[in-house]
Design a protein around this motif. Structure first.
Motif, PDB file in Angstrom:
ATOM      1  N   THR A 145      11.775  32.990  26.184  1.00  0.00           N
ATOM      2  CA  THR A 145      11.288  32.045  25.229  1.00  0.00           C
ATOM      3  C   THR A 145      12.134  31.570  24.214  1.00  0.00           C
ATOM      4  O   THR A 145      12.453  30.125  24.212  1.00  0.00           O
ATOM      5  CB  THR A 145      10.053  32.572  24.361  1.00  0.00           C
ATOM      6  OG1 THR A 145       9.299  33.031  25.395  1.00  0.00           O
ATOM      7  CG2 THR A 145       9.525  31.614  23.269  1.00  0.00           C
ATOM      8  N   THR A 176      13.434  27.516  23.689  1.00  0.00           N
ATOM      9  CA  THR A 176      12.606  26.440  22.494  1.00  0.00           C
ATOM     10  C   THR A 176      13.331  25.132  22.030  1.00  0.00           C
ATOM     11  O   THR A 176      14.274  24.667  22.697  1.00  0.00           O
ATOM     12  CB  THR A 176      12.666  27.376  21.078  1.00  0.00           C
ATOM     13  OG1 THR A 176      14.009  27.304  20.601  1.00  0.00           O
ATOM     14  CG2 THR A 176      12.224  28.698  21.547  1.00  0.00           C
ATOM     15  N   GLN A 219       0.792  30.692  26.462  1.00  0.00           N
ATOM     16  CA  GLN A 219       0.750  29.218  26.723  1.00  0.00           C
ATOM     17  C   GLN A 219       1.966  28.713  26.988  1.00  0.00           C
ATOM     18  O   GLN A 219       3.037  29.109  26.785  1.00  0.00           O
ATOM     19  CB  GLN A 219       0.605  28.814  25.120  1.00  0.00           C
ATOM     20  CG  GLN A 219      -0.802  29.241  24.484  1.00  0.00           C
ATOM     21  CD  GLN A 219      -1.991  28.366  24.811  1.00  0.00           C
ATOM     22  OE1 GLN A 219      -1.798  27.227  25.239  1.00  0.00           O
ATOM     23  NE2 GLN A 219      -3.008  28.950  24.253  1.00  0.00           N
ATOM     24  N   SER A 230       4.301  25.461  27.521  1.00  0.00           N
ATOM     25  CA  SER A 230       4.313  23.999  27.045  1.00  0.00           C
ATOM     26  C   SER A 230       5.855  23.595  27.658  1.00  0.00           C
ATOM     27  O   SER A 230       6.698  24.180  28.213  1.00  0.00           O
ATOM     28  CB  SER A 230       4.563  23.721  25.584  1.00  0.00           C
ATOM     29  OG  SER A 230       5.573  24.547  25.060  1.00  0.00           O
ATOM     30  N   GLY A 250       0.952  21.113  26.266  1.00  0.00           N
ATOM     31  CA  GLY A 250       0.687  22.593  26.552  1.00  0.00           C
ATOM     32  C   GLY A 250      -0.842  22.952  26.867  1.00  0.00           C
ATOM     33  O   GLY A 250      -1.741  22.165  27.076  1.00  0.00           O
ATOM     34  N   ASP A 277       5.007  30.998  25.198  1.00  0.00           N
ATOM     35  CA  ASP A 277       4.680  31.290  23.939  1.00  0.00           C
ATOM     36  C   ASP A 277       3.568  32.171  24.120  1.00  0.00           C
ATOM     37  O   ASP A 277       2.498  31.829  24.911  1.00  0.00           O
ATOM     38  CB  ASP A 277       4.672  30.333  22.753  1.00  0.00           C
ATOM     39  CG  ASP A 277       6.085  29.628  22.679  1.00  0.00           C
ATOM     40  OD1 ASP A 277       6.892  30.240  22.096  1.00  0.00           O
ATOM     41  OD2 ASP A 277       6.315  28.478  23.478  1.00  0.00           O
ATOM     42  N   THR A 328      -0.113  33.197  21.730  1.00  0.00           N
ATOM     43  CA  THR A 328      -0.843  32.795  20.547  1.00  0.00           C
ATOM     44  C   THR A 328      -1.809  33.872  20.066  1.00  0.00           C
ATOM     45  O   THR A 328      -2.051  34.635  21.134  1.00  0.00           O
ATOM     46  CB  THR A 328      -1.585  31.387  20.794  1.00  0.00           C
ATOM     47  OG1 THR A 328      -2.492  31.694  21.765  1.00  0.00           O
ATOM     48  CG2 THR A 328      -0.705  30.346  20.827  1.00  0.00           C
ATOM     49  N   LYS A 361       4.144  29.759  18.846  1.00  0.00           N
ATOM     50  CA  LYS A 361       5.268  28.937  19.172  1.00  0.00           C
ATOM     51  C   LYS A 361       6.166  28.753  17.927  1.00  0.00           C
ATOM     52  O   LYS A 361       6.468  27.631  18.018  1.00  0.00           O
ATOM     53  CB  LYS A 361       4.275  27.481  19.666  1.00  0.00           C
ATOM     54  CG  LYS A 361       3.464  27.571  20.556  1.00  0.00           C
ATOM     55  CD  LYS A 361       2.966  26.322  21.223  1.00  0.00           C
ATOM     56  CE  LYS A 361       1.911  26.468  22.157  1.00  0.00           C
ATOM     57  NZ  LYS A 361       1.401  25.166  22.935  1.00  0.00           N
ATOM     58  N   TRP A 362       6.051  29.828  17.025  1.00  0.00           N
ATOM     59  CA  TRP A 362       7.152  29.362  15.965  1.00  0.00           C
ATOM     60  C   TRP A 362       8.000  30.673  15.834  1.00  0.00           C
ATOM     61  O   TRP A 362       8.271  31.302  14.729  1.00  0.00           O
ATOM     62  CB  TRP A 362       6.545  29.207  14.834  1.00  0.00           C
ATOM     63  CG  TRP A 362       5.825  27.865  14.726  1.00  0.00           C
ATOM     64  CD1 TRP A 362       4.524  27.593  15.001  1.00  0.00           C
ATOM     65  CD2 TRP A 362       6.604  26.478  14.401  1.00  0.00           C
ATOM     66  NE1 TRP A 362       4.298  26.199  15.089  1.00  0.00           N
ATOM     67  CE2 TRP A 362       5.600  25.435  14.649  1.00  0.00           C
ATOM     68  CE3 TRP A 362       7.819  26.246  14.147  1.00  0.00           C
ATOM     69  CZ2 TRP A 362       5.953  24.244  14.671  1.00  0.00           C
ATOM     70  CZ3 TRP A 362       8.173  24.852  14.012  1.00  0.00           C
ATOM     71  CH2 TRP A 362       7.063  23.830  14.053  1.00  0.00           C
TER      72      TRP A 362
END
Length: 482
Positions: free
Chosen positions: A61, A65, A245, A247, A289, A326, A328, A354-355
């Protein structure tokens, strides 16, 4: 799986440390931003640290990003408040600001290039204005100095936006390289091509059974941090508290690379920002996503992003396309802390929604602070074990999916995935299309050349080797049919 633009121009970092012979203070599993930051902090404090990475640092990941380090994160804060999590939302903001401050303070010493940009959550249509207004109000309520714009200066249609100035963006590949170099210099040992397959908690510490370069081995530590995306330890159903997830991200050469980091707050998810690669400004576009292994064909999603980009940047020339995975959580909060129970020395860090460039750094700061006796003041409110029982209905639904998926997999045992056109390991065997984590039925992903599990997000390459997710063992091979 297509490589991200961050590695295309520099090559991937190689590490060749040897497995330790004695017990170390801390073993970190995963060499992304969370694992490398934790290793750096603990090694600087004089602890013996080993980092175990299944592929290369930043392979999953972190190295895929868009590189945003922002406290304005789409509609994250309003969703937290709607879930009745005000105390936790306030702690989340504090953790994000702490992560930003740490990166900014370390940037010169690490040789890390940070760019300061305004961030925007924008309404692509008038219909989405209420959603964006809700995020604006939530951000102000939680102390962020956002400003409202009824006519934001963006290169795409935007009815309104909430803006937050002085946010950060960076090159994730450079971040991995610099954290890795600093951790090694501080005395940490980083070992690639090492996949953890089992974790055992004993009275004398935690013992990790690993596959290292094809050989079996063991690493013992006083405590362990699982910084692996999805946890590879299934105790207490932590793997079921996160949803995988995927994206998609595309890079373009264009004369109109924007100054603002922007994310839509309604309608199809669209993210864009500028970046510097090899001395030139480029455009990054992301979105489209979906849950891993589910939904429409991946190729169509990428084509939608291409068409959207062409509409708003007609001169854009594509430089690369890739995807990221990612995790969630059902309550929008990171899943961080000790596994407790029989495994108090094992900690996990996942569910960054996602952060991860902020939440991953914050998780590392929290883990290191706890290990060194200097806890972060916001950590308990954010990661504490207050009743997260509101997750129970969602968890029950996830497990129904597991049961149904297992039944579907069992029904499909007689039809393993054929080798033709999908693998290059010879014609004398086939792959069994059943996830080695909990038996989920795998779905072939032609866009990325992978087998994806719709249950918990494990993914396997054409040869059946694990790419990511909670699975730790490759797919089974069966003899070819006559």
């Amino acid at each position: 799986m297509a490589e991200s633009i961050w590695w295309k121009h520099r090559g991937t970092p190689a590490v060749d440390g040897a497995l330790p012979t004695g017990q170390v203070d801390v073993a970190v599993v995963g060499a992304g931003v969370t694992g490398l930051t934790a290793a750096l902090l603990l090694a600087r404090a004089g602890l013996g640290v080993v980092v175990l990475e299944a592929r290369h640092p930043g392979a999953v990941t972190t190295g895929r990003t868009t590189g945003k380090v922002s406290a304005l994160q789409g509609t994250m804060l309003s969703r937290m408040l709607r879930a009745g999590r005000r105390e936790s939302a306030a702690a989340y903001v504090a953790s994000t600001l702490r992560a930003q401050e740490w990166l900014a303070a370390e940037a010169d010493g690490l040789g890390l290039g940070l760019e300061r940009r305004p961030a925007a959550t924008y309404a692509p249509t008038a219909r989405a204005t209420g959603t964006v207004r809700g995020e604006h109000d939530a951000a102000r309520d939680l102390g962020l100095p956002v400003r409202w714009s009824d006519g934001p200066d963006l290169p795409v249609p935007a009815a309104a936006a909430t803006m937050l100035d002085d946010q950060l963006q960076l090159d994730p590949g450079q971040l991995v390289e610099r954290l890795l170099a600093a951790a090694l210099e501080a005395g940490a040992v980083v070992i690639g091509d090492t996949r953890v397959q089992r974790v055992r908690q004993r009275g004398d510490g935690v013992h990790l059974e690993v596959s290292h370069g094809g050989d079996e081995g063991r690493v013992s530590a006083g405590r362990v941090l699982l910084a692996t995306g999805a946890p590879v330890v299934d105790r207490r159903m932590h793997f079921a508290r996160v949803t995988a997830q995927r994206s998609y991200i595309l890079a373009f050469d264009t004369a109109g690379a924007p100054e603002t980091m922007a994310l839509s707050g309604g309608g199809p998810s669209r993210s864009f920002r500028s970046a510097e690669v090899d001395g030139r400004r480029i455009l990054l576009v992301g979105g489209a996503g979906h849950e891993t292994g589910r939904g429409r064909a991946e190729n169509r999603r990428v084509d939608e992003l291409r068409a959207w980009t062409s509409e708003h940047w007609p001169d854009a020339v594509e430089l690369g396309a890739w995807s990221a995975q990612d995790y969630t959580t059902t309550d929008h909060l990171p899943l961080v802390g000790s596994l407790g129970g029989a495994s108090p020395g094992v900690h996990l860090a996942t569910g960054f929604n996602k952060w991860g460039l902020t939440s991953g750094v914050a998780a590392a700061l929290s883990f290191a602070g706890e290990a060194l006796g200097t806890p972060e003041p916001w950590a308990d409110d954010l990661y504490g074990r207050r009743a997260r029982l509101r997750d129970v209905p969602a968890l029950a639904g996830i497990q129904v999916g597991v049961a149904l998926g297992g039944a579907a997999a069992a029904a499909g045992l007689a039809a393993p995935v054929e080798t033709s056109g999908r693998r290059a390991v010879g014609e004398d065997c086939r792959l069994l299309p059943v996830c080695t984590h909990l038996g989920g039925p795998l779905r072939w992903n032609p866009h990325e050349g992978s087998y994806d599990c719709p249950l918990h997000g494990s993914r396997f390459d054409r040869d059946g080797q694990v790419l990511e997710g909670p699975a730790t063992r490759p797919l089974r091979r069966l003899p070819a049919r006559d």
